[in-house]
Design an enzyme around this catalytic site. Structure first.
Site, PDB file in Angstrom:
ATOM      1  N   GLY A 132       1.687  -9.352  10.523  1.00  0.00           N
ATOM      2  CA  GLY A 132       0.278  -9.037  10.318  1.00  0.00           C
ATOM      3  C   GLY A 132      -0.111  -7.859  11.191  1.00  0.00           C
ATOM      4  O   GLY A 132      -0.589  -8.028  12.306  1.00  0.00           O
ATOM      5  N   GLN A 138       9.708 -15.056   7.907  1.00  0.00           N
ATOM      6  CA  GLN A 138       8.550 -15.136   6.996  1.00  0.00           C
ATOM      7  C   GLN A 138       8.811 -14.448   5.663  1.00  0.00           C
ATOM      8  O   GLN A 138       8.128 -14.705   4.679  1.00  0.00           O
ATOM      9  CB  GLN A 138       7.329 -14.504   7.675  1.00  0.00           C
ATOM     10  CG  GLN A 138       6.850 -15.266   8.882  1.00  0.00           C
ATOM     11  CD  GLN A 138       6.065 -14.387   9.830  1.00  0.00           C
ATOM     12  OE1 GLN A 138       4.849 -14.317   9.754  1.00  0.00           O
ATOM     13  NE2 GLN A 138       6.756 -13.693  10.728  1.00  0.00           N
ATOM     14  N   GLU A 156       0.809  -1.217   0.000  1.00  0.00           N
ATOM     15  CA  GLU A 156       0.000   0.000   0.000  1.00  0.00           C
ATOM     16  C   GLU A 156       0.844   1.269   0.000  1.00  0.00           C
ATOM     17  O   GLU A 156       0.522   2.235  -0.692  1.00  0.00           O
ATOM     18  CB  GLU A 156      -0.935  -0.002   1.211  1.00  0.00           C
ATOM     19  CG  GLU A 156      -1.936   1.132   1.161  1.00  0.00           C
ATOM     20  CD  GLU A 156      -2.579   1.431   2.497  1.00  0.00           C
ATOM     21  OE1 GLU A 156      -3.616   2.100   2.492  1.00  0.00           O
ATOM     22  OE2 GLU A 156      -2.027   1.019   3.532  1.00  0.00           O
ATOM     23  N   ASP A 174       1.364  -9.814   3.879  1.00  0.00           N
ATOM     24  CA  ASP A 174       0.121  -9.719   4.650  1.00  0.00           C
ATOM     25  C   ASP A 174      -1.115  -9.987   3.792  1.00  0.00           C
ATOM     26  O   ASP A 174      -2.199 -10.221   4.325  1.00  0.00           O
ATOM     27  CB  ASP A 174      -0.015  -8.338   5.284  1.00  0.00           C
ATOM     28  CG  ASP A 174       0.978  -8.116   6.421  1.00  0.00           C
ATOM     29  OD1 ASP A 174       1.573  -9.107   6.888  1.00  0.00           O
ATOM     30  OD2 ASP A 174       1.158  -6.961   6.837  1.00  0.00           O
TER      31      ASP A 174
END
Length: 368
Positions: free
Chosen positions: A190, A294, A123, A147
């Site tokens: 997250g 991750q 974003e 995410d």
């Protein structure tokens, strides 16, 4: 007609970025395709995300060597096999109100002779691309965020690989958890969206999954664990997203320092939950934060495929003059969405559709 493309990767790294750069380059410079269209492309890679376009001095050869990389089919031939980003990345915001460098950005784009900017990111990165588009620069976006919370697309690069990492690490964790009859609380990334924790927890068979979209009650978590005792189950796995919140409390902040997009680092929720569980139940409890694991590793088959499709789609969009848009996956089809509609709002877990509020886990009723 000659057109110069500048491709960059911004924000957090993840597997799939190199593949997207590869397929933008190969699709743009494919000799067979070039013979069938009126545009001949030149492709350059910008290092360090938006920082590269802001800090580069187009009149200094050393600066150009540092921030600008000529790309061709041979250069990127093997890139899709590797994680991270060969171009490098940063969290630089050229439109930061405290340090607005948008005029420098526009001037450098002009001096470099760039006709189109292809921005690969989440974003924040795509938000900067949209603002650039509004200033008259032709831009195209490719969605990337582990995410998977970008609006306008069902899939963002890096998500599948990250879910696989969570699953694999929890698979390993089970052996020691079972050996010692312990509860393990595993913290995933997250910030606002719980897709990583939810899908990672579902894939690994976690007993409890805690996500940002639904504040949880620690007494209820403890009750669920006590209720399970005596069923010949010697351990339990709890997955918690870094942005998950205890009911009535804010998220746990690891560092109050803000990046250029106004974000603080979250973290610490797993440690807190583990300590509270042990205090409430006397069950031996440990915590583990997966953190940047991750983001690492080689891309999964799905991320390699999506990187290919998105890279090809980005060049198609440029040829069709669909600027100010982002390549996207919607209902199983590759298409595009306006950047304006992909920023400013996040795609969050639908609690009623995807989450069991009573058991703090994924729903066990899908149809109806």
């Amino acid at each position: 007609m000659k057109m110069k493309l500048a491709v960059l990767t911004g924000g957090g790294d993840c597997p799939g970025l190199n593949g997207a750069v590869k397929w933008v380059t190969k699709s743009a410079m494919d000799s067979w395709l070039s013979s069938k269209r009126s545009i001949n492309f030149e492709v350059i890679g910008v290092t360090e995300g938006w920082r590269g376009l802001v800090d580069v001095n187009p009149e200094d050869p050393k600066s150009l060597e540092k921030y600008i990389r000529p790309l061709d089919e041979e250069t990127v031939r093997t890139w899709d096999r590797y994680g991270g980003t060969n171009l490098g990345t940063s969290r630089t915001n050229p439109f930061n109100p405290k340090n607005d460098r948008s005029e420098i950005l526009l001037d450098n784009i002009k001096k470099l002779g760039v006709d189109v900017v292809v921005a690969i990111g989440g974003e924040d990165t795509l938000g900067a691309a949209y603002r650039l588009h509004k200033l008259g620069v032709k831009t195209v976006g490719i969605p990337k965020t582990i995410d998977n919370d970008l609006m306008g697309t069902d899939y963002s690069l890096g998500f599948d690989t990250a879910v696989n990492v969570i699953m694999e690490e929890i698979d390993r964790l089970r052996t020691t958890a079972g050996s010692h009859s312990r509860i393990f609380v595993v913290e995933t990334m997250g910030r606002h969206a719980g897709w990583l924790a939810l899908h990672g927890g579902e894939c690994s068979g976690a007993y409890i999954i805690l996500i940002p979209e639904y504040p949880f009650n620690l007494d209820e978590v403890a009750h669920l664990l006590q209720e399970r005792k005596g069923r010949e189950i010697r351990y339990a796995i709890i997955v918690v997203a870094e942005g998950a919140k205890v009911a009535g409390r804010d998220e746990f902040i690891q560092s109050g320092k803000m990046d250029e997009f106004g974000h603080v680092a979250l973290g610490g929720i797993a440690k807190y939950v583990a300590e509270e569980i042990e205090a409430r139940t006397s069950f031996e409890t440990r915590h583990l934060t997966l953190s940047h694991l991750q983001r690492g590793g080689t891309p999964s088959a799905h991320d390699r495929l999506m990187a290919r499709w998105y890279g090809i789609a980005a060049v198609d969009m440029i040829i069709n003059e669909d600027f100010g848009r982002m390549a996207s996956l919607q209902r199983g089809e590759i298409t595009s969405a306006p950047l304006k509609e992909c920023i400013g709002k996040l795609k969050l877990v639908d609690i009623e559709k995807n989450y069991d509020k009573d058991r703090y886990n994924g729903r066990r009723s899908i149809i109806g």
